[in-house]
Design an enzyme around this catalytic site. Structure first.
Site, PDB file in Angstrom:
ATOM      1  N   ASN A  42      -2.957  13.215  -3.392  1.00 42.63           N
ATOM      2  CA  ASN A  42      -4.156  13.702  -4.073  1.00 42.63           C
ATOM      3  C   ASN A  42      -4.593  15.056  -3.544  1.00 42.63           C
ATOM      4  OD1 ASN A  42      -4.536  11.590  -5.895  1.00 42.63           O
ATOM      5  ND2 ASN A  42      -5.701  10.367  -4.426  1.00 42.63           N
TER       6      ASN A  42
ATOM      7  N   HIS B 106      -5.659  14.815  -8.338  1.00 43.54           N
ATOM      8  CA  HIS B 106      -5.801  13.411  -8.699  1.00 43.54           C
ATOM      9  C   HIS B 106      -5.007  13.023  -9.935  1.00 43.54           C
ATOM     10  CE1 HIS B 106      -8.807  12.187  -5.719  1.00 43.54           C
ATOM     11  NE2 HIS B 106      -9.275  13.421  -5.825  1.00 43.54           N
TER      12      HIS B 106
ATOM     13  N   ASP C  33      -2.641   9.907 -10.112  1.00 43.41           N
ATOM     14  CA  ASP C  33      -2.649   8.872 -11.146  1.00 43.41           C
ATOM     15  C   ASP C  33      -1.246   8.612 -11.680  1.00 43.41           C
ATOM     16  OD1 ASP C  33      -5.360   8.588 -10.867  1.00 43.41           O
ATOM     17  OD2 ASP C  33      -5.892   9.629 -12.729  1.00 43.41           O
TER      18      ASP C  33
ATOM     19  N   GLU D 131      -5.020   2.571  -3.835  1.00 44.75           N
ATOM     20  CA  GLU D 131      -3.556   2.563  -3.828  1.00 44.75           C
ATOM     21  C   GLU D 131      -3.001   1.275  -3.235  1.00 44.75           C
ATOM     22  OE1 GLU D 131      -4.750   4.752   0.021  1.00 44.75           O
ATOM     23  OE2 GLU D 131      -5.546   4.390  -1.991  1.00 44.75           O
TER      24      GLU D 131
ATOM     25  N   ASP E  18       0.852  -1.192   0.000  1.00 43.25           N
ATOM     26  CA  ASP E  18       0.000   0.000   0.000  1.00 43.25           C
ATOM     27  C   ASP E  18       0.886   1.238   0.000  1.00 43.25           C
ATOM     28  OD1 ASP E  18      -3.036   0.845   0.742  1.00 43.25           O
ATOM     29  OD2 ASP E  18      -1.617   2.177   1.757  1.00 43.25           O
TER      30      ASP E  18
END
Length: 310
Positions: free
Chosen positions: A195, A200, A204, A230, A187
């Site tokens: 973010n 965002h 990405d 994630e 993770d």
């Protein structure tokens, strides 16, 4: 059995095998349709996706660990000359060449030549293939559906659905062979801050680079999938605790040692890892081993992040 329809909107994914389509010899995407007597071999596991499809046109096609084979498989559980596909008037038959671990068709060990039907699976070592006759599937349509069904478009990793199918299969294989296997949950640390601070689109970019870096450090027969958000998962076949720790640490360093290049500039990124090892003498199902790995991931997060627990 592969299910085809007249249009993608009618496609029923529950009837489609979750496969990793690998071309054993790459051809252009616009390869002409195969003739009625041509067949193809599709690699289901380990995943290795490239464009095109391998058509079987030889009268005899050898598979083995030797690089002189028509299809060399780098796997110690594969014999140097393991199996042969032989073309005849009734189609292709497969013959085991006295291999150490045997050849399985539809998960049944064969002891004599076996006629292959479209949709049959061929299991050689840790490799799993699906045999398809040319008239059983539209090549381009199949490739399009396959990629949509098995790949996470953003990260390039396999998706959760593919992971769960492969995990159930690998647990069964590990228990039969009395071999360990490991599942790693990973993770990205503080991903919400990325973010919130940069948007965002930058998030990405981080996800995409993360998938690339971890994927580049996976071995040939490892499976990396995006589990959600994630969070990712690695399925490590024939891997004990010590080897799983080494693998996870290698991936952790691949993420943490060099900042991620993004449109917002270089960003330091770390990840936490938790893994669990299957004991074939006390087997767990997919849900149980994932829960055990997730518990170790929780420990890594609580212990300060950017670490491996297992």
């Amino acid at each position: 059995m592969i299910h085809t329809t007249d249009s993608p909107s009618e496609f029923d994914p529950s009837l489609t095998p979750i496969v990793s389509e690998a071309t054993l010899r790459q051809q252009p995407t616009d390869v002409p349709a195969a003739t009625d007597n041509e067949c193809c071999l599709v690699q289901i596991y380990p995943p290795d996706v490239i464009d095109g499809m391998r058509l079987l046109e030889e009268d005899e096609f050898t598979i083995g660990r030797s690089f002189q084979s028509d299809l060399p498989l780098v796997d110690n559980s594969v014999s140097r000359q393991h199996a042969m596909l032989i073309s005849g008037v009734d189609g292709y038959r497969i013959r085991d060449l006295g291999s150490t671990n045997g050849t399985l068709v539809n998960e049944t060990l064969i002891d004599e030549d076996c006629l292959l039907r479209s949709g049959d699976t061929v299991h050689i070592g840790s490799f799993l293939f699906r045999f398809l006759s040319a008239d059983s599937v539209e090549t381009q349509y199949y490739e399009t559906i396959y990629k949509a069904m098995t790949r996470d478009a953003l990260t390039g990793t396999m998706n959760k659905r593919y992971l769960m199918e492969a995990m159930g299969r690998e647990i069964s294989r590990a228990c039969r062979a009395e071999m360990s296997m490991s599942v790693v949950m990973l993770d990205i640390d503080h991903f919400k801050l990325v973010n919130d601070s940069h948007g965002h689109l930058v998030g990405d970019e981080v996800l995409h680079t993360f998938g690339q870096r971890v994927g580049e450090n996976c071995r040939t027969d490892d499976l990396l999938a995006r589990f959600g958000g994630e969070e990712f998962c690695m399925l490590l076949a024939a891997t004990d605790r010590e080897a799983a720790m080494v693998m996870a640490e290698r991936c952790r360093h691949a993420v943490a040692d060099v900042p991620f290049e993004t449109s917002a500039g270089p960003l330091p990124v770390t990840a936490s890892f938790g893994f669990a090892v299957l004991d074939p003498k006390h087997p767990q199902d997919s849900t149980e081993i994932l829960a055990a790995a997730d518990k170790q991931l929780y420990e890594a997060k609580n212990g300060g992040r950017n670490r491996v627990c297992g």
